[in-house]
Write a protein that holds these residues in place. Structure first.
Motif, PDB file in Angstrom:
ATOM      1  N   TYR A  43       0.862  -1.183   0.000  1.00  0.00           N
ATOM      2  CA  TYR A  43       0.000   0.000   0.000  1.00  0.00           C
ATOM      3  C   TYR A  43       0.901   1.236   0.000  1.00  0.00           C
ATOM      4  O   TYR A  43       0.991   1.971   0.981  1.00  0.00           O
ATOM      5  CB  TYR A  43      -0.890  -0.023   1.232  1.00  0.00           C
ATOM      6  N   PRO A  44       1.573   1.501  -1.131  1.00  0.00           N
ATOM      7  CA  PRO A  44       2.621   2.523  -1.154  1.00  0.00           C
ATOM      8  C   PRO A  44       2.138   3.954  -0.943  1.00  0.00           C
ATOM      9  O   PRO A  44       2.887   4.796  -0.488  1.00  0.00           O
ATOM     10  CB  PRO A  44       3.251   2.357  -2.539  1.00  0.00           C
ATOM     11  N   GLY A  45       0.889   4.266  -1.234  1.00  0.00           N
ATOM     12  CA  GLY A  45       0.398   5.629  -1.079  1.00  0.00           C
ATOM     13  C   GLY A  45      -0.038   5.970   0.326  1.00  0.00           C
ATOM     14  O   GLY A  45      -0.408   7.102   0.610  1.00  0.00           O
ATOM     15  N   ALA A  46       0.012   5.022   1.226  1.00  0.00           N
ATOM     16  CA  ALA A  46      -0.477   5.223   2.589  1.00  0.00           C
ATOM     17  C   ALA A  46       0.686   5.384   3.563  1.00  0.00           C
ATOM     18  O   ALA A  46       1.693   4.697   3.452  1.00  0.00           O
ATOM     19  CB  ALA A  46      -1.333   4.040   3.013  1.00  0.00           C
ATOM     20  N   ASP A  47       0.511   6.309   4.496  1.00  0.00           N
ATOM     21  CA  ASP A  47       1.443   6.409   5.626  1.00  0.00           C
ATOM     22  C   ASP A  47       0.861   5.548   6.740  1.00  0.00           C
ATOM     23  O   ASP A  47      -0.188   5.882   7.295  1.00  0.00           O
ATOM     24  CB  ASP A  47       1.583   7.858   6.102  1.00  0.00           C
ATOM     25  N   ILE A  48       1.516   4.441   7.044  1.00  0.00           N
ATOM     26  CA  ILE A  48       0.980   3.486   8.007  1.00  0.00           C
ATOM     27  C   ILE A  48       1.830   3.508   9.271  1.00  0.00           C
ATOM     28  O   ILE A  48       3.046   3.332   9.210  1.00  0.00           O
ATOM     29  CB  ILE A  48       0.948   2.057   7.419  1.00  0.00           C
ATOM     30  N   ASP A  49       1.170   3.720  10.388  1.00  0.00           N
ATOM     31  CA  ASP A  49       1.822   3.650  11.697  1.00  0.00           C
ATOM     32  C   ASP A  49       1.590   2.240  12.231  1.00  0.00           C
ATOM     33  O   ASP A  49       0.460   1.884  12.594  1.00  0.00           O
ATOM     34  CB  ASP A  49       1.226   4.698  12.633  1.00  0.00           C
ATOM     35  N   ILE A  50       2.628   1.408  12.252  1.00  0.00           N
ATOM     36  CA  ILE A  50       2.502   0.023  12.699  1.00  0.00           C
ATOM     37  C   ILE A  50       2.268   0.014  14.209  1.00  0.00           C
ATOM     38  O   ILE A  50       3.070   0.522  14.975  1.00  0.00           O
ATOM     39  CB  ILE A  50       3.760  -0.803  12.352  1.00  0.00           C
ATOM     40  N   SER A  97       2.049 -16.850   1.557  1.00  0.00           N
ATOM     41  CA  SER A  97       0.706 -16.281   1.582  1.00  0.00           C
ATOM     42  C   SER A  97       0.756 -14.874   2.181  1.00  0.00           C
ATOM     43  O   SER A  97       1.446 -14.640   3.172  1.00  0.00           O
ATOM     44  CB  SER A  97      -0.215 -17.170   2.415  1.00  0.00           C
ATOM     45  N   PHE A  98       0.040 -13.952   1.565  1.00  0.00           N
ATOM     46  CA  PHE A  98      -0.107 -12.589   2.071  1.00  0.00           C
ATOM     47  C   PHE A  98      -1.559 -12.210   1.860  1.00  0.00           C
ATOM     48  O   PHE A  98      -2.070 -12.308   0.748  1.00  0.00           O
ATOM     49  CB  PHE A  98       0.802 -11.622   1.303  1.00  0.00           C
ATOM     50  N   ARG A  99      -2.238 -11.798   2.930  1.00  0.00           N
ATOM     51  CA  ARG A  99      -3.635 -11.397   2.764  1.00  0.00           C
ATOM     52  C   ARG A  99      -3.979 -10.267   3.722  1.00  0.00           C
ATOM     53  O   ARG A  99      -3.466 -10.197   4.837  1.00  0.00           O
ATOM     54  CB  ARG A  99      -4.591 -12.565   2.948  1.00  0.00           C
ATOM     55  N   TRP A 100      -4.842  -9.382   3.251  1.00  0.00           N
ATOM     56  CA  TRP A 100      -5.342  -8.297   4.075  1.00  0.00           C
ATOM     57  C   TRP A 100      -6.456  -8.854   4.953  1.00  0.00           C
ATOM     58  O   TRP A 100      -7.376  -9.488   4.458  1.00  0.00           O
ATOM     59  CB  TRP A 100      -5.905  -7.166   3.204  1.00  0.00           C
ATOM     60  N   THR A 101      -6.390  -8.614   6.242  1.00  0.00           N
ATOM     61  CA  THR A 101      -7.442  -9.048   7.148  1.00  0.00           C
ATOM     62  C   THR A 101      -8.313  -7.878   7.594  1.00  0.00           C
ATOM     63  O   THR A 101      -9.406  -8.080   8.105  1.00  0.00           O
ATOM     64  CB  THR A 101      -6.861  -9.768   8.382  1.00  0.00           C
ATOM     65  N   ALA A 102      -7.827  -6.648   7.383  1.00  0.00           N
ATOM     66  CA  ALA A 102      -8.607  -5.433   7.621  1.00  0.00           C
ATOM     67  C   ALA A 102      -8.133  -4.360   6.656  1.00  0.00           C
ATOM     68  O   ALA A 102      -6.940  -4.099   6.559  1.00  0.00           O
ATOM     69  CB  ALA A 102      -8.454  -4.958   9.058  1.00  0.00           C
ATOM     70  N   GLY A 103      -9.102  -3.748   5.906  1.00  0.00           N
ATOM     71  CA  GLY A 103      -8.739  -2.723   4.922  1.00  0.00           C
ATOM     72  C   GLY A 103      -7.970  -3.366   3.787  1.00  0.00           C
ATOM     73  O   GLY A 103      -7.860  -4.574   3.725  1.00  0.00           O
ATOM     74  N   PRO A 104      -7.376  -2.690   2.909  1.00  0.00           N
ATOM     75  CA  PRO A 104      -7.722  -1.336   2.485  1.00  0.00           C
ATOM     76  C   PRO A 104      -8.928  -1.359   1.555  1.00  0.00           C
ATOM     77  O   PRO A 104      -9.155  -2.349   0.879  1.00  0.00           O
ATOM     78  CB  PRO A 104      -6.477  -0.888   1.737  1.00  0.00           C
TER      79      PRO A 104
END
Length: 105
Positions: A43-50, A97-104
């Motif tokens: 999600y390169p356009g997002a600033d994500i605070d882990i 395996s890579f999967r989104w569990t919440a968002g985007p």
């Protein structure tokens, strides 16, 4: 006796090179850190605070990592998801395996 003196430095150098090489191959931060990096790359356009990252072995060669974060660059009244979460599964240190569990969205 001379042969032994020549072999020892060579063995020591080989051992040192092996250790240094292995250190560079090990992921920084473990599998959860790798998963967090993948989340940000996906999600390169997002600033994500882990906010949370954890990994657990589910078998002898399987590790599952869960990472959660919040987007910090969204306007106040947006319909886009702020909370994001992913799950990464690794088999023998290879991402399978890579999967989104919440968002985007």
């Amino acid at each position: 006796m001379r042969r032994v003196r020549r072999v020892r430095p060579a063995l020591a150098a080989t051992l040192l090179c092996s250790v240094v090489t292995a250190c560079h191959l090990a992921p920084q931060g473990g599998m959860a850190g790798r998963c967090a990096d993948l989340m940000q790359q996906a999600y390169p356009g997002a600033d994500i605070d882990i906010a949370k990252r954890e990994a657990a072995a589910t078998g002898l060669t399987t590790i599952v990592a869960h990472v959660e974060g919040n987007r910090t660059n969204l306007p106040p009244n947006t319909t886009l998801a702020r909370h994001l979460a992913v799950e990464c599964k690794y088999e023998n240190d290879v991402l399978t395996s890579f999967r989104w569990t919440a968002g985007p969205k």
